[in-house]
Enzyme design. Sequence first.
Site, PDB file in Angstrom:
ATOM      1  N   PRO A  61       5.596  -5.565  -4.922  1.00 13.73           N
ATOM      2  CG  PRO A  61       3.763  -6.994  -4.977  1.00 13.73           C
ATOM      3  CD  PRO A  61       4.799  -6.433  -4.048  1.00 13.73           C
ATOM      4  CG  ASN A  62       2.839  -4.945 -10.015  1.00 13.71           C
ATOM      5  OD1 ASN A  62       3.322  -5.444 -11.018  1.00 13.71           O
ATOM      6  ND2 ASN A  62       1.917  -5.558  -9.301  1.00 13.71           N
ATOM      7  NE  ARG A  78       1.019  -0.431 -10.244  1.00 15.32           N
ATOM      8  CZ  ARG A  78       0.981  -0.785  -8.984  1.00 15.32           C
ATOM      9  NH1 ARG A  78       1.983  -0.481  -8.170  1.00 15.32           N
ATOM     10  NH2 ARG A  78      -0.045  -1.448  -8.522  1.00 15.32           N
ATOM     11  CE1 TYR A 127      -0.599   2.928  -6.484  1.00 12.66           C
ATOM     12  CE2 TYR A 127      -0.825   2.282  -8.786  1.00 12.66           C
ATOM     13  CZ  TYR A 127      -1.140   2.107  -7.451  1.00 12.66           C
ATOM     14  OH  TYR A 127      -1.990   1.094  -7.085  1.00 12.66           O
ATOM     15  CG  ASN A 139       4.050   0.524  -1.036  1.00 13.95           C
ATOM     16  OD1 ASN A 139       3.132  -0.294  -0.964  1.00 13.95           O
ATOM     17  ND2 ASN A 139       4.022   1.551  -1.856  1.00 13.95           N
ATOM     18  CB  ALA A 182      -1.332  -6.289  -4.730  1.00 14.71           C
ATOM     19  CG  HIS A 194      -4.713  -5.203  -0.377  1.00 15.49           C
ATOM     20  ND1 HIS A 194      -4.855  -4.119   0.478  1.00 15.49           N
ATOM     21  CD2 HIS A 194      -4.173  -4.692  -1.528  1.00 15.49           C
ATOM     22  CE1 HIS A 194      -4.451  -3.017  -0.153  1.00 15.49           C
ATOM     23  NE2 HIS A 194      -4.020  -3.339  -1.359  1.00 15.49           N
ATOM     24  CG  ASP A 253       2.642 -15.214  10.024  1.00 16.39           C
ATOM     25  OD1 ASP A 253       1.882 -14.448  10.655  1.00 16.39           O
ATOM     26  OD2 ASP A 253       2.311 -16.379   9.703  1.00 16.39           O
ATOM     27  CD  GLU A 302       0.096  -1.463   5.399  1.00 18.38           C
ATOM     28  OE1 GLU A 302       0.001  -2.373   6.234  1.00 18.38           O
ATOM     29  OE2 GLU A 302      -0.864  -1.061   4.714  1.00 18.38           O
ATOM     30  CG  HIS A 308      -0.263   1.669   1.053  1.00  7.60           C
ATOM     31  ND1 HIS A 308       0.053   0.552   0.326  1.00  7.60           N
ATOM     32  CD2 HIS A 308      -0.598   1.240   2.297  1.00  7.60           C
ATOM     33  CE1 HIS A 308      -0.094  -0.512   1.090  1.00  7.60           C
ATOM     34  NE2 HIS A 308      -0.479  -0.123   2.284  1.00  7.60           N
ATOM     35  CG  LEU A 309       3.619   5.335  -3.754  1.00  3.65           C
ATOM     36  CD1 LEU A 309       3.809   4.352  -4.894  1.00  3.65           C
ATOM     37  CD2 LEU A 309       4.563   6.506  -3.903  1.00  3.65           C
ATOM     38  CB  SER A 310      -2.795   5.353  -3.923  1.00  5.33           C
ATOM     39  OG  SER A 310      -2.897   4.010  -3.478  1.00  5.33           O
ATOM     40  NE  ARG A 360      -6.273   3.091  -5.748  1.00  2.00           N
ATOM     41  CZ  ARG A 360      -5.247   2.359  -6.193  1.00  2.00           C
ATOM     42  NH1 ARG A 360      -4.147   2.244  -5.433  1.00  2.00           N
ATOM     43  NH2 ARG A 360      -5.297   1.755  -7.363  1.00  2.00           N
ATOM     44  NE  ARG A 380      -6.490  -0.685  -5.402  1.00  4.96           N
ATOM     45  CZ  ARG A 380      -5.644  -1.413  -6.138  1.00  4.96           C
ATOM     46  NH1 ARG A 380      -4.551  -1.907  -5.592  1.00  4.96           N
ATOM     47  NH2 ARG A 380      -5.874  -1.639  -7.423  1.00  4.96           N
TER      48      ARG A 380
END
Length: 157
Positions: A10-11, A18, A23, A74, A77, A80, A87, A98, A100-102, A107, A111
């Site tokens: 998402p996002n 954003r 990001y 990725n 959110a 978390h 599952d 997994e 993540h950009l950041s 943070r 997170r």
Amino acid sequence: MWHMQVIHGPNLNLLGQREPDVYGRLTLTEVDARLRTYAAQVNFELQTFQSNHEGAIIDTVHQAAGWADGLVINPGAYTHTSYAIRDAIAGVGIPAVEVHLSNVHAREPFRHTSVIAPVCVGQIVGFGWHSYRLGLEALIGWLETHMPISTKEQATS
Ligand code: DQA
């Protein structure tokens, strides 16, 4: 040839506009184009998918089980919170990384926890779009060690 699924959660469709200081300024289209260039260089098949919906992400994980050797995700959110995505990855058994950009560990405290990472081969964070590239590179290395022949080629040979 390895077959790889990339999932953006998402996002991430808002990349470029954003929180660019967090990001980066590349759009999702530009990130996917760079990943396609990388796939062509290394010679693996790549499908990318983005959704803001948990169920659509789960459906894509399930579908990947039919063709993909590995998954780079990725979860945004959902990282978390989503036991359902966790599952799904555990359920299909596709090796996953997994990304993540950041650097989520530098943070906000919420997170720092990933409910997805325990069902993944590993986690790469903090390198912007390169996190995806590094995730794909690491996963191909993992597959070469653990599954010498593409599962798809194995299934059809
Ligand atoms: C993110 C980190 C998450 O905490 C956040 O909710 C995102 C993006 C990243 O790529 O850095 O949506 O997954």
